[in-house]
Design a protein around this motif. Structure first.
Motif, PDB file in Angstrom:
ATOM      1  N   CYS A  11       0.799  -1.246   0.000  1.00  0.00           N
ATOM      2  CA  CYS A  11       0.000   0.000   0.000  1.00  0.00           C
ATOM      3  C   CYS A  11       0.824   1.285   0.000  1.00  0.00           C
ATOM      4  O   CYS A  11       0.262   2.368  -0.091  1.00  0.00           O
ATOM      5  CB  CYS A  11      -0.946  -0.002   1.192  1.00  0.00           C
ATOM      6  N   SER A  12       2.154   1.213   0.163  1.00  0.00           N
ATOM      7  CA  SER A  12       2.951   2.449   0.181  1.00  0.00           C
ATOM      8  C   SER A  12       3.245   2.892  -1.243  1.00  0.00           C
ATOM      9  O   SER A  12       4.163   2.370  -1.875  1.00  0.00           O
ATOM     10  CB  SER A  12       4.292   2.210   0.884  1.00  0.00           C
ATOM     11  N   GLN A  30       8.484   1.972   1.127  1.00  0.00           N
ATOM     12  CA  GLN A  30       8.677   0.513   1.159  1.00  0.00           C
ATOM     13  C   GLN A  30       9.239   0.160  -0.223  1.00  0.00           C
ATOM     14  O   GLN A  30       8.520   0.265  -1.218  1.00  0.00           O
ATOM     15  CB  GLN A  30       7.313  -0.161   1.421  1.00  0.00           C
ATOM     16  N   PRO A  31      10.514  -0.225  -0.314  1.00  0.00           N
ATOM     17  CA  PRO A  31      11.141  -0.318  -1.642  1.00  0.00           C
ATOM     18  C   PRO A  31      10.485  -1.323  -2.591  1.00  0.00           C
ATOM     19  O   PRO A  31      10.405  -1.058  -3.795  1.00  0.00           O
ATOM     20  CB  PRO A  31      12.592  -0.701  -1.337  1.00  0.00           C
ATOM     21  N   ILE A  32      10.010  -2.451  -2.062  1.00  0.00           N
ATOM     22  CA  ILE A  32       9.424  -3.453  -2.984  1.00  0.00           C
ATOM     23  C   ILE A  32       8.064  -2.955  -3.479  1.00  0.00           C
ATOM     24  O   ILE A  32       7.682  -3.160  -4.626  1.00  0.00           O
ATOM     25  CB  ILE A  32       9.307  -4.839  -2.301  1.00  0.00           C
ATOM     26  N   THR A  53       7.243  17.030  -2.120  1.00  0.00           N
ATOM     27  CA  THR A  53       7.555  17.709  -0.855  1.00  0.00           C
ATOM     28  C   THR A  53       9.061  17.680  -0.569  1.00  0.00           C
ATOM     29  O   THR A  53       9.710  16.655  -0.808  1.00  0.00           O
ATOM     30  CB  THR A  53       6.813  17.056   0.343  1.00  0.00           C
ATOM     31  N   PRO A  54       9.586  18.786  -0.023  1.00  0.00           N
ATOM     32  CA  PRO A  54      11.002  18.776   0.380  1.00  0.00           C
ATOM     33  C   PRO A  54      11.178  18.196   1.788  1.00  0.00           C
ATOM     34  O   PRO A  54      12.301  18.024   2.261  1.00  0.00           O
ATOM     35  CB  PRO A  54      11.360  20.270   0.383  1.00  0.00           C
ATOM     36  N   ASN A  55      10.079  17.896   2.473  1.00  0.00           N
ATOM     37  CA  ASN A  55      10.168  17.437   3.869  1.00  0.00           C
ATOM     38  C   ASN A  55      10.788  16.038   3.953  1.00  0.00           C
ATOM     39  O   ASN A  55      10.726  15.275   2.999  1.00  0.00           O
ATOM     40  CB  ASN A  55       8.767  17.413   4.504  1.00  0.00           C
ATOM     41  N   PRO A  56      11.330  15.693   5.123  1.00  0.00           N
ATOM     42  CA  PRO A  56      11.987  14.385   5.263  1.00  0.00           C
ATOM     43  C   PRO A  56      11.046  13.200   5.044  1.00  0.00           C
ATOM     44  O   PRO A  56       9.875  13.249   5.422  1.00  0.00           O
ATOM     45  CB  PRO A  56      12.473  14.384   6.720  1.00  0.00           C
ATOM     46  N   VAL A  57      11.572  12.157   4.405  1.00  0.00           N
ATOM     47  CA  VAL A  57      10.868  10.868   4.309  1.00  0.00           C
ATOM     48  C   VAL A  57      11.829   9.791   4.814  1.00  0.00           C
ATOM     49  O   VAL A  57      13.027  10.013   4.912  1.00  0.00           O
ATOM     50  CB  VAL A  57      10.441  10.522   2.858  1.00  0.00           C
ATOM     51  N   GLY A  58      11.280   8.625   5.133  1.00  0.00           N
ATOM     52  CA  GLY A  58      12.120   7.522   5.598  1.00  0.00           C
ATOM     53  C   GLY A  58      12.052   6.356   4.633  1.00  0.00           C
ATOM     54  O   GLY A  58      11.296   6.363   3.665  1.00  0.00           O
ATOM     55  N   MET A  59      12.873   5.333   4.922  1.00  0.00           N
ATOM     56  CA  MET A  59      12.848   4.113   4.104  1.00  0.00           C
ATOM     57  C   MET A  59      12.862   2.890   5.005  1.00  0.00           C
ATOM     58  O   MET A  59      13.564   2.868   6.010  1.00  0.00           O
ATOM     59  CB  MET A  59      14.070   4.079   3.191  1.00  0.00           C
ATOM     60  N   ASN A  60      12.061   1.910   4.645  1.00  0.00           N
ATOM     61  CA  ASN A  60      11.994   0.642   5.370  1.00  0.00           C
ATOM     62  C   ASN A  60      13.006  -0.345   4.786  1.00  0.00           C
ATOM     63  O   ASN A  60      13.021  -0.582   3.579  1.00  0.00           O
ATOM     64  CB  ASN A  60      10.562   0.097   5.233  1.00  0.00           C
ATOM     65  N   ALA A  61      13.857  -0.886   5.635  1.00  0.00           N
ATOM     66  CA  ALA A  61      14.785  -1.922   5.176  1.00  0.00           C
ATOM     67  C   ALA A  61      14.457  -3.221   5.915  1.00  0.00           C
ATOM     68  O   ALA A  61      14.729  -3.341   7.106  1.00  0.00           O
ATOM     69  CB  ALA A  61      16.226  -1.493   5.435  1.00  0.00           C
ATOM     70  N   LEU A  62      13.828  -4.139   5.185  1.00  0.00           N
ATOM     71  CA  LEU A  62      13.581  -5.475   5.737  1.00  0.00           C
ATOM     72  C   LEU A  62      14.883  -6.231   5.544  1.00  0.00           C
ATOM     73  O   LEU A  62      15.262  -6.512   4.418  1.00  0.00           O
ATOM     74  CB  LEU A  62      12.450  -6.168   4.968  1.00  0.00           C
ATOM     75  N   ILE A  63      15.562  -6.519   6.661  1.00  0.00           N
ATOM     76  CA  ILE A  63      16.955  -6.950   6.508  1.00  0.00           C
ATOM     77  C   ILE A  63      17.178  -8.412   6.827  1.00  0.00           C
ATOM     78  O   ILE A  63      18.294  -8.820   7.073  1.00  0.00           O
ATOM     79  CB  ILE A  63      17.895  -6.079   7.369  1.00  0.00           C
ATOM     80  N   GLU A  64      16.113  -9.184   6.814  1.00  0.00           N
ATOM     81  CA  GLU A  64      16.310 -10.613   7.019  1.00  0.00           C
ATOM     82  C   GLU A  64      17.227 -11.132   5.901  1.00  0.00           C
ATOM     83  O   GLU A  64      16.948 -10.919   4.723  1.00  0.00           O
ATOM     84  CB  GLU A  64      14.979 -11.339   6.956  1.00  0.00           C
ATOM     85  N   ALA A  65      18.316 -11.781   6.291  1.00  0.00           N
ATOM     86  CA  ALA A  65      19.285 -12.227   5.285  1.00  0.00           C
ATOM     87  C   ALA A  65      18.819 -13.536   4.665  1.00  0.00           C
ATOM     88  O   ALA A  65      19.420 -14.582   4.841  1.00  0.00           O
ATOM     89  CB  ALA A  65      20.655 -12.375   5.924  1.00  0.00           C
ATOM     90  N   GLU A  72      21.974  -8.026  -1.299  1.00  0.00           N
ATOM     91  CA  GLU A  72      22.679  -7.079  -2.179  1.00  0.00           C
ATOM     92  C   GLU A  72      21.722  -6.010  -2.701  1.00  0.00           C
ATOM     93  O   GLU A  72      22.049  -4.830  -2.771  1.00  0.00           O
ATOM     94  CB  GLU A  72      23.321  -7.826  -3.353  1.00  0.00           C
ATOM     95  N   ARG A  73      20.497  -6.461  -3.051  1.00  0.00           N
ATOM     96  CA  ARG A  73      19.492  -5.519  -3.542  1.00  0.00           C
ATOM     97  C   ARG A  73      19.155  -4.493  -2.452  1.00  0.00           C
ATOM     98  O   ARG A  73      19.097  -3.291  -2.704  1.00  0.00           O
ATOM     99  CB  ARG A  73      18.244  -6.308  -3.961  1.00  0.00           C
ATOM    100  N   MET A  74      18.941  -4.987  -1.224  1.00  0.00           N
ATOM    101  CA  MET A  74      18.575  -4.076  -0.133  1.00  0.00           C
ATOM    102  C   MET A  74      19.718  -3.096   0.169  1.00  0.00           C
ATOM    103  O   MET A  74      19.486  -1.912   0.418  1.00  0.00           O
ATOM    104  CB  MET A  74      18.191  -4.905   1.101  1.00  0.00           C
ATOM    105  N   THR A  75      20.960  -3.596   0.123  1.00  0.00           N
ATOM    106  CA  THR A  75      22.114  -2.724   0.377  1.00  0.00           C
ATOM    107  C   THR A  75      22.149  -1.591  -0.651  1.00  0.00           C
ATOM    108  O   THR A  75      22.343  -0.426  -0.314  1.00  0.00           O
ATOM    109  CB  THR A  75      23.439  -3.537   0.287  1.00  0.00           C
ATOM    110  N   ARG A  76      21.908  -1.954  -1.889  1.00  0.00           N
ATOM    111  CA  ARG A  76      21.916  -0.946  -2.950  1.00  0.00           C
ATOM    112  C   ARG A  76      20.795   0.083  -2.725  1.00  0.00           C
ATOM    113  O   ARG A  76      20.989   1.274  -2.899  1.00  0.00           O
ATOM    114  CB  ARG A  76      21.756  -1.672  -4.304  1.00  0.00           C
ATOM    115  N   TRP A  77      19.597  -0.418  -2.333  1.00  0.00           N
ATOM    116  CA  TRP A  77      18.481   0.498  -2.086  1.00  0.00           C
ATOM    117  C   TRP A  77      18.826   1.490  -0.963  1.00  0.00           C
ATOM    118  O   TRP A  77      18.529   2.680  -1.066  1.00  0.00           O
ATOM    119  CB  TRP A  77      17.215  -0.296  -1.722  1.00  0.00           C
TER     120      TRP A  77
END
Ligand SMILES: Cc1cc2nc3c(=O)[nH]c(=O)nc-3n(C[C@H](O)[C@H](O)[C@H](O)COP(=O)(O)O)c2cc1C
Length: 324
Positions: A11-12, A30-32, A53-65, A72-77
């Protein structure tokens, strides 16, 4: 404004993330969802948000290896997000140390999603700056504990704790802050907005649902996910069969089962959230916060209404202190 619009697969979409941040809260990419569901190149998607918007946004990193190529994909994101100016990261699962190292090198901040103390300790050891306590009322992968129990169990770790789960209206929001939470992460409420690209049927189901209509199903990802009880969910049943369960537990097959369920669920959830023609497969994630959601409302108005409730709460406590 201590309010986060949590990452939501599927939904993001960039317009929702941008609308939340534009109003003074913070939206999480949510990158995916950004790439696979909504069809943007990752960097171009961030730039689209930045153009709104110039305001701050965040990013979700689901880091289960779970696999090397995923890592590698998540690291690049994460690297691209940093290059594009993102300075807030919400990590889930796994060890967040590598994200914290990259974020801290540019003055960024990392909050880690946790459902109990042992994951919080792992996050703290990994150098995170705050915790997001995902309780049993949350949408997505809900935890086993109440908001009160989680605050009790995480409150002494020296990190700010954000409440995730069950917040649907401004009174819930003010109550979470009054309880001692540093902020709130909300998901379901932001699906019922014009900016969210989920189907009208999904939004209508959130508005119609009460908290008893939210059930935990293992059939999506193999671990319990909070969904709206629709005829399709009832027909499928909520638990995985005994063979799948065994395969999930077995050391050698666990990883394979997880990947298989993950791939299948990405596709199913994408279709169910965007497609209105397939009413036979209504597979909609939502938390018990549906109880407080009664209409579709622009994301910015939600943020403003919630901010107003906090101002009222602070005003009331200042008055009561003054009269004591
Ligand atoms: C549809 C949906 C998808 C979600 N997907 C993710 C996700 O991809 N990553 C994540 O860390 N959390 C995910 N979550 C959890 C949210 O970020 C947030 O913690 C949660 O929605 C809070 O509970 P609430 O829905 O009651 O507000 C999802 C939640 C929902 C409702």
């Amino acid at each position: 404004m201590p309010l986060i619009c949590g990452a939501m697969y599927p939904c993001s979409n960039p317009e929702l993330v941008a609308a939340v941040s534009a109003a003074g809260a913070i939206g999480i990419i949510q990158p995916i969802s950004l790439t696979y569901v909504h069809g943007h190149d990752f960097r171009a998607g961030i730039r689209l948000i930045r153009s709104i918007t110039p305001n701050p946004v965040g990013m979700n990193a689901l880091i289960e290896a779970s696999s090397r190529s995923y890592h590698e994909r998540m690291t690049r994101w994460v690297e691209v997000a940093i290059e594009e100016g993102v300075r807030f990261f919400v990590t889930s699962l796994g060890n967040p140390r590598w994200v914290a190292e990259k974020a801290h090198a540019v003055g960024g901040v990392v909050y880690h999603d946790v459902t109990e103390r042992k994951w919080a300790l792992k996050g703290r050891d990994g150098g995170v700056d705050g915790l997001i306590a995902v309780n049993r009322r949350a949408g997505g992968h809900a935890g086993p504990k109440t908001a009160e129990a989680l605050l009790e169990e995480l409150g002494d770790l020296g990190l700010p704790v954000v409440c995730a789960g069950g917040i649907g209206d401004e009174n819930d929001f003010a109550a979470a802050l009054a309880m001692g939470y540093a902020g709130v992460q909300m998901g379901t409420r932001f699906i019922a907005t014009p900016e969210c690209r989920a189907s009208d049927a999904y939004k209508a189901a959130i508005i119609a649902a009460d908290e008893d209509d939210i059930v935990l199903s293992e059939r999506i990802t193999g671990v319990p996910v909070a969904v709206i009880r629709t005829p399709y969910i009832e027909k499928m049943g909520l638990s995985v069969g005994p063979i799948s369960r065994w395969l999930f537990r077995h050391r050698r097959t666990k990883r394979y089962m997880r990947s298989m369920y993950a791939l299948r669920s990405l596709w199913q959830l994408k279709r169910a959230s965007l497609d209105t023609s397939d009413t036979a497969r209504e597979y909609w994630q939502a938390g018990k916060s549906v109880a407080g959601i009664v209409r579709i409302e622009p994301a910015g108005e939600i943020v403003r209404r919630f901010a107003e409730a906090v101002r009222r709460m602070e005003g009331a406590s200042a008055t009561s202190t003054a009269t004591q």
